[in-house]
Motif scaffolding. Structure first.
Motif, short mmCIF file in Angstrom:
data_model
loop_
_atom_site.label_atom_id
_atom_site.label_comp_id
_atom_site.label_asym_id
_atom_site.label_seq_id
_atom_site.Cartn_x
_atom_site.Cartn_y
_atom_site.Cartn_z
N GLU A 178 0.84 -1.04 0.05
CA GLU A 178 0.07 0.22 -0.09
C GLU A 178 0.91 1.23 -0.01
O GLU A 178 0.69 2.11 -0.80
N VAL A 228 -1.92 3.94 -2.15
CA VAL A 228 -3.40 3.83 -2.37
C VAL A 228 -3.94 3.65 -1.04
O VAL A 228 -3.41 3.65 0.01
N ASP A 229 -5.40 3.66 -1.09
CA ASP A 229 -6.05 3.57 -0.01
C ASP A 229 -6.39 2.14 0.27
O ASP A 229 -6.95 1.53 -0.64
N PHE A 261 -3.76 -5.42 -7.82
CA PHE A 261 -3.00 -4.56 -7.19
C PHE A 261 -1.96 -3.86 -8.26
O PHE A 261 -1.14 -4.25 -8.88
N GLU A 293 -0.81 -5.02 -13.05
CA GLU A 293 -1.31 -5.33 -11.98
C GLU A 293 -0.83 -6.97 -11.52
O GLU A 293 -0.33 -7.80 -12.31
N THR A 333 -8.88 -0.82 -1.90
CA THR A 333 -8.04 -1.71 -2.91
C THR A 333 -8.35 -2.96 -3.20
O THR A 333 -8.60 -3.53 -2.11
N ASP A 334 -8.25 -3.42 -4.13
CA ASP A 334 -8.33 -4.89 -4.50
C ASP A 334 -7.06 -5.51 -4.61
O ASP A 334 -6.46 -5.10 -5.52
N TYR A 335 -6.68 -6.10 -3.51
CA TYR A 335 -5.31 -6.90 -3.46
C TYR A 335 -5.15 -7.82 -4.54
O TYR A 335 -4.03 -8.17 -4.95
#
Length: 349
Positions: free
Chosen positions: A63, A68-69, A78, A85, A73-75
């Motif tokens: 993070e 990012v927040d 990422f 990604e 966030t979709d881990y």
């Protein structure tokens, strides 16, 4: 001014948020399948709980790097530093799976009855199944990491870190066993042992997202150093807690490390001050030692400055580790990594 209790609660809440997401992903990556008994045993400690501190370090580092927040966030998708990604959740689960593998084998070696408030795997199942479960988790960690979708060169580097980490953990465990038969262990030797046995998995947790996301070598090395520092501090704090926290909170007999002649930074320092560690308690049977004996031993260790020495060393390592985080963007996740470092030496049980 924020109180220590409020700071700790804020850290624990941040850990809980990430732990819930890790817990939800574990069954996806490690499902119960044939042979069911093997996979049930492999999942047993993972399902029993745990703070998930190492996955939290990994996710928070990712993070911070991506700025990012975390809650939005979709881990699984990422962003890397180059705009593509990867799946950093797989990396987080991989390090937790390694941690579980080491716990199963540690409990077998020590013939411990309990872990995380439940019977140890070799007690709940049997010795053979526990050994196989630990071995399965070891290999599964690499399979899970491979599914992160990172660039091939970065994946090779990440797997190299993971493999080297497992080797060092075994080396550290071997040193720990050998030290029980020695009286002349130095503080430097102790710190080397805990670096290998405990700290390297924190180091891997901190640097793996940097590797997978394409950070430069300076950043990877700094984050690895952060993990080594806070991991050593974590183990020193465990040594202190073993003597100072009531048995009912520890979940085991207070002072068991002392009774079993485990080498800790506390006892190593005390011996250098001329204190006869062997005579601090009258038994080597954990079940026979009394709280009064541990109180008396603790008083002697405090008198020669050994508890303060351990606390000071842990604080020094944490401050050194936090300084290494200057390579990260100044954001909320970096602050969490600083708070996590403080928590590791301020926590109770």
């Amino acid at each position: 001014m924020t109180t220590p209790e409020a700071r700790e609660e804020a850290v624990l809440e941040a850990v809980r948020e990430r732990r819930e997401r890790v817990n939800g992903a574990i069954p996806e990556e490690l499902p119960i399948k044939r042979p069911e008994r093997l996979y049930e045993a492999s999942r047993y400690l993972l399902d029993a709980g745990g703070k998930r501190l190492r996955p939290t370090v990994l996710l928070a580092t990712a993070e911070a790097l991506a700025d990012v927040d975390p809650l939005g966030t979709d881990y699984r998708q990422f962003p890397t530093l180059e705009g593509d990604e990867i799946d950093v959740m797989n990396a987080a689960i991989s390090v937790e799976v390694i941690q579980s593998f080491t716990l199963i084998h540690d409990d077998i070696m020590d013939d411990d009855d309990l872990r995380r408030g439940v019977p140890a795997v070799h007690k709940e199942y049997d010795l053979e199944t526990a050994i196989l479960a630990g071995d399965t988790l070891y290999s599964k960690a690499f399979e899970i990491m491979l599914e992160s979708g990172a660039d091939a060169d970065r994946m090779v580097d990440a797997l190299d870190v993971l493999a080297t980490t497992c080797t060092k953990i075994c080396e550290g465990q071997s040193l720990d066993v050998t030290f029980e038969e020695r009286d002349g262990v130095t503080p430097e030797e102790y710190l080397e042992m805990v670096e290998q046995k405990t700290a390297v998995l924190y180091a891997a947790s901190a640097c793996l997202p940097a590797i997978l996301m394409g950070a430069n070598d300076e950043t990877v090395e700094a984050l690895y150093g952060y993990g080594l520092d806070i991991g050593r501090a974590f183990q020193i704090q465990d040594d202190v807690l073993d003597l100072t926290v009531p048995s009912e909170k520890l979940g085991k007999q207070r002072g068991s490390d002392l009774v079993e002649n485990k080498q800790t930074l506390i006892t190593v320092h005390a011996r250098e001050q001329g204190l006869d560690i062997v005579d601090l308690v009258d038994t080597n049977d954990v079940d026979a030692v009394t709280e009064a004996e541990i109180d008396d031993a603790l008083a002697e260790l405090e008198a020669v400055g050994s508890i303060d020495y351990a606390n000071d060393k842990a604080r020094e390592l944490v401050e050194q580790g936090k300084d290494r985080l200057e390579v990260l963007p100044d954001n909320e996740a970096r602050e969490l990594l600083c708070q996590l470092a403080d928590y590791l030496i301020e926590r109770g049980y």
